[in-house]
Design a protein around this motif. Sequence first.
Motif, short mmCIF file in Angstrom:
data_model
loop_
_atom_site.label_atom_id
_atom_site.label_comp_id
_atom_site.label_asym_id
_atom_site.label_seq_id
_atom_site.Cartn_x
_atom_site.Cartn_y
_atom_site.Cartn_z
N LEU A 21 -2.57 -49.34 -49.26
CA LEU A 21 -4.00 -49.08 -49.37
C LEU A 21 -4.27 -47.63 -49.78
CD1 LEU A 21 -5.24 -51.03 -46.22
CD2 LEU A 21 -5.42 -51.75 -48.61
N ALA A 22 -3.45 -46.72 -49.29
CA ALA A 22 -3.63 -45.30 -49.60
C ALA A 22 -3.35 -45.01 -51.07
CB ALA A 22 -2.71 -44.45 -48.73
N ASN A 23 -2.53 -45.84 -51.73
CA ASN A 23 -2.21 -45.65 -53.14
C ASN A 23 -3.28 -46.19 -54.09
OD1 ASN A 23 0.19 -44.26 -52.85
ND2 ASN A 23 1.39 -46.13 -52.67
N LEU A 24 -4.27 -46.89 -53.57
CA LEU A 24 -5.33 -47.44 -54.41
C LEU A 24 -6.34 -46.34 -54.75
CD1 LEU A 24 -5.85 -50.81 -52.55
CD2 LEU A 24 -4.61 -50.45 -54.68
N SER A 25 -7.04 -46.52 -55.86
CA SER A 25 -7.95 -45.47 -56.32
C SER A 25 -9.29 -45.46 -55.58
CB SER A 25 -8.20 -45.62 -57.82
OG SER A 25 -8.76 -46.89 -58.10
N ASP A 26 -9.65 -46.53 -54.90
CA ASP A 26 -10.92 -46.61 -54.17
C ASP A 26 -10.80 -45.90 -52.83
OD1 ASP A 26 -13.28 -47.31 -52.86
OD2 ASP A 26 -13.29 -49.33 -53.71
N THR A 27 -11.59 -44.85 -52.62
CA THR A 27 -11.49 -44.06 -51.38
C THR A 27 -11.87 -44.86 -50.14
OG1 THR A 27 -13.71 -43.17 -51.75
CG2 THR A 27 -11.84 -41.85 -52.52
N ARG A 28 -12.74 -45.86 -50.31
CA ARG A 28 -13.10 -46.70 -49.15
C ARG A 28 -11.90 -47.49 -48.66
NH1 ARG A 28 -17.81 -49.90 -51.90
NH2 ARG A 28 -16.11 -49.94 -53.38
N LEU A 29 -11.06 -47.92 -49.58
CA LEU A 29 -9.87 -48.69 -49.21
C LEU A 29 -8.80 -47.78 -48.60
CD1 LEU A 29 -9.55 -51.07 -52.28
CD2 LEU A 29 -10.83 -51.40 -50.17
N ASN A 30 -8.79 -46.52 -49.02
CA ASN A 30 -7.82 -45.57 -48.47
C ASN A 30 -8.07 -45.31 -46.99
OD1 ASN A 30 -8.21 -43.66 -51.48
ND2 ASN A 30 -6.78 -45.26 -51.11
N ALA A 31 -9.31 -45.42 -46.55
CA ALA A 31 -9.67 -45.08 -45.18
C ALA A 31 -9.51 -46.24 -44.20
CB ALA A 31 -11.11 -44.59 -45.15
N LEU A 32 -9.10 -47.40 -44.68
CA LEU A 32 -8.97 -48.56 -43.80
C LEU A 32 -7.78 -48.42 -42.86
CD1 LEU A 32 -9.62 -51.42 -46.35
CD2 LEU A 32 -11.15 -50.67 -44.54
N ASN A 33 -7.95 -48.89 -41.65
CA ASN A 33 -6.87 -48.93 -40.66
C ASN A 33 -6.40 -50.38 -40.52
OD1 ASN A 33 -7.17 -46.18 -40.00
ND2 ASN A 33 -8.85 -46.70 -38.63
N VAL A 34 -5.09 -50.58 -40.58
CA VAL A 34 -4.52 -51.91 -40.38
C VAL A 34 -4.30 -52.09 -38.88
CG1 VAL A 34 -2.59 -53.45 -40.87
CG2 VAL A 34 -3.45 -51.91 -42.66
N VAL A 35 -5.03 -53.01 -38.29
CA VAL A 35 -4.96 -53.24 -36.85
C VAL A 35 -3.84 -54.21 -36.51
CG1 VAL A 35 -6.23 -54.10 -34.84
CG2 VAL A 35 -7.42 -52.79 -36.60
N ASP A 36 -3.73 -55.29 -37.29
CA ASP A 36 -2.73 -56.31 -36.99
C ASP A 36 -2.44 -57.11 -38.25
OD1 ASP A 36 -0.96 -57.74 -35.44
OD2 ASP A 36 -2.47 -59.05 -34.55
N VAL A 37 -1.26 -57.72 -38.28
CA VAL A 37 -0.86 -58.61 -39.36
C VAL A 37 -0.25 -59.85 -38.72
CG1 VAL A 37 0.63 -58.93 -41.37
CG2 VAL A 37 -0.38 -56.68 -40.93
N ARG A 38 -0.74 -61.02 -39.13
CA ARG A 38 -0.19 -62.27 -38.62
C ARG A 38 0.24 -63.13 -39.79
NH1 ARG A 38 -5.16 -63.27 -34.95
NH2 ARG A 38 -4.91 -61.58 -33.47
N CYS A 39 1.52 -63.40 -39.88
CA CYS A 39 2.08 -64.22 -40.96
C CYS A 39 2.15 -65.68 -40.54
CB CYS A 39 3.48 -63.74 -41.32
SG CYS A 39 3.54 -62.11 -42.05
N SER A 40 2.06 -66.55 -41.53
CA SER A 40 2.26 -67.98 -41.27
C SER A 40 3.75 -68.21 -41.01
CB SER A 40 1.79 -68.80 -42.46
OG SER A 40 2.60 -68.52 -43.58
N ARG A 41 4.08 -69.38 -40.50
CA ARG A 41 5.47 -69.69 -40.15
C ARG A 41 6.42 -69.51 -41.33
NH1 ARG A 41 7.13 -69.34 -35.26
NH2 ARG A 41 7.63 -71.28 -34.23
N GLY A 42 6.03 -69.97 -42.50
CA GLY A 42 6.89 -69.86 -43.67
C GLY A 42 6.73 -68.54 -44.41
N LYS A 43 5.91 -67.66 -43.89
CA LYS A 43 5.63 -66.34 -44.47
C LYS A 43 5.03 -66.44 -45.87
CE LYS A 43 9.71 -64.87 -42.28
NZ LYS A 43 11.03 -64.40 -42.52
N TYR A 44 4.30 -67.53 -46.12
CA TYR A 44 3.62 -67.69 -47.41
C TYR A 44 2.29 -66.95 -47.43
CZ TYR A 44 7.05 -71.30 -48.38
OH TYR A 44 8.23 -71.96 -48.59
N SER A 45 1.69 -66.82 -46.28
CA SER A 45 0.41 -66.11 -46.20
C SER A 45 0.40 -65.21 -44.98
CB SER A 45 -0.75 -67.11 -46.14
OG SER A 45 -0.70 -67.83 -44.93
N ALA A 46 -0.43 -64.19 -45.06
CA ALA A 46 -0.56 -63.24 -43.95
C ALA A 46 -2.02 -62.86 -43.79
CB ALA A 46 0.28 -62.00 -44.22
N GLU A 47 -2.49 -62.92 -42.57
CA GLU A 47 -3.84 -62.46 -42.24
C GLU A 47 -3.72 -61.00 -41.84
OE1 GLU A 47 -5.00 -65.10 -39.13
OE2 GLU A 47 -5.80 -66.57 -40.54
#
Length: 122
Positions: A21-47
């Motif tokens: 996110l920090a490498n993106l050009s949009d400053t709003r996206l640079n300031a986001l904090n990742v609180v948690d990541v939850r992957c599906s069983r097969g790791k095809y998708s992640a919330e």
Amino acid sequence: MQDVKLARTQSLLKEILPSALANLSDTRLNALNVVDVRCSRGKYSAEVFLSMPFANDKEKAEILKQLKKAHSLIKEFCLEETGWFRCPDFKFFFDGSLERENRLDRIFEILQKERENKEKES
């Protein structure tokens, strides 16, 4: 054994997504904090749960829209950083748990003050 691998994947994504996110050009996206990541069983998708406490609903909707546009760049960054063959598809959400917790803290403070005022009156 599968749960350990899943937990490792989630932990690694939680660690590298802020850099993506920090490498993106949009400053709003640079300031986001990742609180948690939850992957599906097969790791095809992640919330991916994000936090930006001072953003209003309109700003959050715009940020989610920008994240959808930057989806391929974020996946590409994660693939480069991890060396994986494939990367899960990301779905971004704003985490409201911190806001709810702060709201509950304020309610408890008000109740405590009311209790103290009743004790003083007695």
